[in-house]
Scaffold this motif. Sequence first.
Motif, PDB file in Angstrom:
ATOM      1  N   THR A  22      -0.167  -0.994  -9.443  1.00 60.02           N
ATOM      2  CA  THR A  22      -0.708  -1.179  -8.096  1.00 60.02           C
ATOM      3  C   THR A  22      -1.608  -0.009  -7.718  1.00 60.02           C
ATOM      4  OG1 THR A  22       1.339  -2.312  -7.481  1.00 60.02           O
ATOM      5  CG2 THR A  22      -0.083  -1.575  -5.678  1.00 60.02           C
ATOM      6  N   PRO A  23      -2.815  -0.251  -7.207  1.00 58.91           N
ATOM      7  CA  PRO A  23      -3.675   0.857  -6.760  1.00 58.91           C
ATOM      8  C   PRO A  23      -3.047   1.564  -5.554  1.00 58.91           C
ATOM      9  CG  PRO A  23      -4.662  -1.270  -6.211  1.00 58.91           C
ATOM     10  CD  PRO A  23      -3.471  -1.570  -7.042  1.00 58.91           C
ATOM     11  N   THR A  24      -2.805   2.863  -5.660  1.00 58.36           N
ATOM     12  CA  THR A  24      -2.132   3.614  -4.601  1.00 58.36           C
ATOM     13  C   THR A  24      -2.947   4.844  -4.224  1.00 58.36           C
ATOM     14  OG1 THR A  24      -0.834   4.915  -6.184  1.00 58.36           O
ATOM     15  CG2 THR A  24       0.154   2.871  -5.358  1.00 58.36           C
ATOM     16  N   ASN A  25      -2.655   5.343  -3.044  1.00 60.37           N
ATOM     17  CA  ASN A  25      -3.289   6.566  -2.556  1.00 60.37           C
ATOM     18  C   ASN A  25      -2.351   7.728  -2.863  1.00 60.37           C
ATOM     19  OD1 ASN A  25      -4.961   8.353  -1.307  1.00 60.37           O
ATOM     20  ND2 ASN A  25      -4.543   7.658   0.779  1.00 60.37           N
ATOM     21  N   GLY A  26      -2.387   8.211  -4.105  1.00 59.54           N
ATOM     22  CA  GLY A  26      -1.502   9.287  -4.524  1.00 59.54           C
ATOM     23  C   GLY A  26      -0.299   8.753  -5.277  1.00 59.54           C
ATOM     24  N   THR A  27       0.544   9.671  -5.720  1.00 55.73           N
ATOM     25  CA  THR A  27       1.731   9.317  -6.495  1.00 55.73           C
ATOM     26  C   THR A  27       2.803   8.733  -5.584  1.00 55.73           C
ATOM     27  OG1 THR A  27       1.278  11.109  -8.056  1.00 55.73           O
ATOM     28  CG2 THR A  27       3.508  10.181  -8.066  1.00 55.73           C
ATOM     29  N   MET A  28       3.360   7.611  -5.996  1.00 58.69           N
ATOM     30  CA  MET A  28       4.391   6.941  -5.193  1.00 58.69           C
ATOM     31  C   MET A  28       5.486   6.420  -6.102  1.00 58.69           C
ATOM     32  SD  MET A  28       1.859   4.884  -2.553  1.00 58.69           S
ATOM     33  CE  MET A  28       3.156   3.818  -1.976  1.00 58.69           C
ATOM     34  N   ASP A  29       6.711   6.331  -5.540  1.00 62.60           N
ATOM     35  CA  ASP A  29       7.826   5.798  -6.319  1.00 62.60           C
ATOM     36  C   ASP A  29       7.872   4.278  -6.187  1.00 62.60           C
ATOM     37  OD1 ASP A  29       9.242   5.069  -3.940  1.00 62.60           O
ATOM     38  OD2 ASP A  29      10.081   7.085  -3.799  1.00 62.60           O
ATOM     39  N   PRO A  30       8.677   3.599  -6.996  1.00 59.77           N
ATOM     40  CA  PRO A  30       8.704   2.127  -6.969  1.00 59.77           C
ATOM     41  C   PRO A  30       9.068   1.537  -5.611  1.00 59.77           C
ATOM     42  CG  PRO A  30       9.786   2.953  -8.945  1.00 59.77           C
ATOM     43  CD  PRO A  30       9.499   4.142  -8.094  1.00 59.77           C
ATOM     44  N   VAL A  31       9.990   2.175  -4.891  1.00 62.27           N
ATOM     45  CA  VAL A  31      10.404   1.646  -3.593  1.00 62.27           C
ATOM     46  C   VAL A  31       9.236   1.655  -2.607  1.00 62.27           C
ATOM     47  CG1 VAL A  31      11.840   2.109  -1.561  1.00 62.27           C
ATOM     48  CG2 VAL A  31      12.855   2.139  -3.846  1.00 62.27           C
ATOM     49  N   ALA A  32       8.496   2.765  -2.562  1.00 61.35           N
ATOM     50  CA  ALA A  32       7.357   2.860  -1.640  1.00 61.35           C
ATOM     51  C   ALA A  32       6.282   1.843  -2.002  1.00 61.35           C
ATOM     52  CB  ALA A  32       6.786   4.273  -1.648  1.00 61.35           C
ATOM     53  N   VAL A  33       5.993   1.696  -3.296  1.00 62.37           N
ATOM     54  CA  VAL A  33       4.986   0.725  -3.722  1.00 62.37           C
ATOM     55  C   VAL A  33       5.426  -0.694  -3.367  1.00 62.37           C
ATOM     56  CG1 VAL A  33       3.823  -0.297  -5.721  1.00 62.37           C
ATOM     57  CG2 VAL A  33       4.094   2.183  -5.576  1.00 62.37           C
ATOM     58  N   ALA A  34       6.696  -0.976  -3.553  1.00 59.91           N
ATOM     59  CA  ALA A  34       7.197  -2.333  -3.335  1.00 59.91           C
ATOM     60  C   ALA A  34       7.266  -2.713  -1.866  1.00 59.91           C
ATOM     61  CB  ALA A  34       8.577  -2.477  -3.970  1.00 59.91           C
ATOM     62  N   PHE A  35       7.672  -1.753  -0.997  1.00 61.86           N
ATOM     63  CA  PHE A  35       8.015  -2.123   0.373  1.00 61.86           C
ATOM     64  C   PHE A  35       7.136  -1.500   1.458  1.00 61.86           C
ATOM     65  CE2 PHE A  35      12.041  -2.556  -2.049  1.00 61.86           C
ATOM     66  CZ  PHE A  35      12.224  -3.925  -1.870  1.00 61.86           C
ATOM     67  N   SER A  36       6.182  -0.644   1.078  1.00 58.33           N
ATOM     68  CA  SER A  36       5.245  -0.112   2.065  1.00 58.33           C
ATOM     69  C   SER A  36       4.477  -1.262   2.719  1.00 58.33           C
ATOM     70  CB  SER A  36       4.267   0.852   1.402  1.00 58.33           C
ATOM     71  OG  SER A  36       3.240   1.222   2.295  1.00 58.33           O
ATOM     72  N   GLU A  37       4.218  -1.146   4.025  1.00 58.11           N
ATOM     73  CA  GLU A  37       3.535  -2.214   4.762  1.00 58.11           C
ATOM     74  C   GLU A  37       2.106  -1.824   5.151  1.00 58.11           C
ATOM     75  OE1 GLU A  37       6.224  -3.454   7.870  1.00 58.11           O
ATOM     76  OE2 GLU A  37       7.792  -4.001   6.438  1.00 58.11           O
ATOM     77  N   THR A  38       1.457  -1.072   4.271  1.00 58.49           N
ATOM     78  CA  THR A  38       0.076  -0.649   4.458  1.00 58.49           C
ATOM     79  C   THR A  38      -0.838  -1.830   4.786  1.00 58.49           C
ATOM     80  OG1 THR A  38       0.366   1.209   2.950  1.00 58.49           O
ATOM     81  CG2 THR A  38      -1.892   0.472   3.321  1.00 58.49           C
ATOM     82  N   ASN A  39      -1.781  -1.602   5.664  1.00 58.97           N
ATOM     83  CA  ASN A  39      -2.732  -2.630   6.098  1.00 58.97           C
ATOM     84  C   ASN A  39      -3.819  -2.898   5.053  1.00 58.97           C
ATOM     85  OD1 ASN A  39      -2.481  -3.450   9.228  1.00 58.97           O
ATOM     86  ND2 ASN A  39      -1.703  -1.380   8.932  1.00 58.97           N
ATOM     87  N   ALA A  40      -4.645  -3.914   5.350  1.00 63.28           N
ATOM     88  CA  ALA A  40      -5.882  -4.232   4.621  1.00 63.28           C
ATOM     89  C   ALA A  40      -5.651  -4.579   3.152  1.00 63.28           C
ATOM     90  CB  ALA A  40      -6.879  -3.066   4.733  1.00 63.28           C
TER      91      ALA A  40
END
Length: 738
Positions: free
Chosen positions: A658-676
């Motif tokens: 998944t394209p992310t803004n910085g290093t993230m763990d699986p939980v943040a990637v899976a459940f973050s509710e980032t817009n757009a």
Amino acid sequence: MESSQLNQSIKHTVNTTLKSHEIKAIRESLGREPNEVELLIFEAEWSEHCSYKSSRRWLRELPSESIHVVRGPGLDAPLIKVGKVFISFKIESHNHPSAIDPYDGAATGVGGIVRDILTTGLRPIALLNNLHFGDPGDSYSLWIARGVVKGISDYGNRIGVPVVGGEVWFDESFARNPIVLITCLGVGVEGQVVWGKADPGDVVMVIGNDTGKDGMLGSSFASKALGGSDEMSAVQVGNPLLEKLLIDVITELAQRRLIKAIKDVGGGGLATALSELASQFNLGIRVYLDRIRLRDELSPGEILVSESQERMVVVVDPGRLREVESLLGSYGVDYDVIGELTEGGRFEVYYRGELVADLPVKLITGAPEANHELSEPAWLRGLWELPQLTPIPFRDALIKVLSSPNVASKEPIYTLYDHEVGVRTVIKPGQAGAAVLRVLEEDGDNGKLGLAIKADANPRYSFLDPYIGAANSLAKAYRNVVAVGGRPIAAVDSINVGNPELPDRYWYFVMSVKGLSWIAKSLGVPIVGGKVSFYNEDSTANTVIKPVVAVAMLGVLDDIDRSISGGLKGNGSLIVIGLTDNELGGSEYLHRVHGMVRGLPPRPKPEEELRNAEVVLRLIERGLVNSCMDIGLGGLATTLLKMSATGGVGFNVDLSKTPTNGTMDPVAVAFSETNARYVIETHHASEVMSILREVGVPHAVIGVSGGDSARFLWMGDELASLRVSEVMGYYSSLWGVF
């Protein structure tokens, strides 16, 4: 008589919500004491519900103009034009009545918003509902929820207007104060639009229902906190079969150009409808109350402030009165010729030959603005920090979020609604985030024109930060419309908060308006109408709701055949569009898994929202997308599971791609509710990737659709796997509730 004594006298008569300074202003403007009938007129029209005295100074900040907007806020319903088609849509609240009598409160909310659309002359073609209830495990909350749903179902089904979409939210703050919002959409052509014009001497008629004691001073009831002893009398009782006749006769009257103006008799009753009608045309009005059909014995004041349903005021040229009467008779719709418009700007009310009220129209409709203090709650910033979270197995987290009442399928509710009557519904409830409706088949320049519509709200976001929360509501509705192939063109809003006289409640309202204004201007979406509902709290239980800022977004599809649903089709590439940030604040994951409402909600990103929406629409218009959903509540993992449950198809994805803004763990990637952000399924991955690279949109292929399992990986290792049958089972958790 001193102001305090006069205030006490009014309270004894009508239990007034008028303030001492307002009563003083009325007396000074008139140069005399108002009589009881006149006081009731002011009680109705100067209520918060009708006058917007605490909100209108702030609502002026909202943008309301665009090339599509023919008429914006100010009257019962706006007008939008797309090609040859005229569109009207409006959102309305019926919160207090639904708290006291859930069935009738919700049912009459449907009737009221349908009549708002009828004032334009257009035919109502669709309804949506946004419902906010207490915990479904609480028996009293469940009683309210079931009554509200049945009221909407019974009324909507009987009038022949489909309920095509909605949203249902559960939170303990709505246990005694449900939020019940209804949106109605109407369409037509120029020849049937009632533009609204009138002249002195024009006839004023009330058509439809007779007048009774139900709904007495409902506008005042809606302008104070719950907890009174006389609340049942303020709840209206609906007659959907009569409403259906009104729909048919009004649209024919409009098509035959037999009426000059229409006004719904809603909040404030005839006192409000007649005074606002005269004010709209800078005229006066003379009415004779003894010409009005009654089903109960009522005093003159009670006739004026009764909110009995299924009544509309129409203005008719005297020379065409007989034609109007003949058409009404052919439909079996009763009517009363109650008076005429006049010069001079006076509201003159007669009863049995006696002048019982004589007031300046502009005084009635000119309630003074209320300027309340506002302050951010001192405790709020303490909720913005997130504590260290205790890890739980990833599979367990998936199941908890997917089966959450806020995420789970609302099929047990929408299957009670007729969502196909009228054969316009192309994308139906449960198939995507937004509904899609057919407007015209092949018809000149319009082609196969379609409309997409969705209303969204997130009270958890608005509770934690009203500015960001309100902006998120609009941005989410915007993405919902884009995801089905609709180009957003206009919005309406409903802001529901507590007592505006309390500084923290008023702060929530003001910041919500400012957040809406910012995002609407940034995305170029006019807000063409709306509703403000204050006093959503219970004085006896000392409870207040989390703020609800609902936004209904309207989008246009040039070709209805290009509309896209959200269910996976299989054998396609799954592409995430947009960057994911570490934004778990206010998320469903935090609430459902860790039992907390904390953190800052994800902040909208207007530039990315516009860019990503444009490329998604481009891909859909080129026929390159099999299915699409925007990423919202519950994050990326939940969106994928919903697409799987909707289509009955599995997937295999690696979240680490998944394209992310910085290093993230699986939980943040899976459940973050980032817009757009969006997930698309495509059989044309190489062409889609080429377009995305050309536009410069962050994106990645994270996996493929197909099979009978929903499988999540991280760096090639399995995080969790669920059979599609399990996914569908957890997603159907509300079947045991409704």
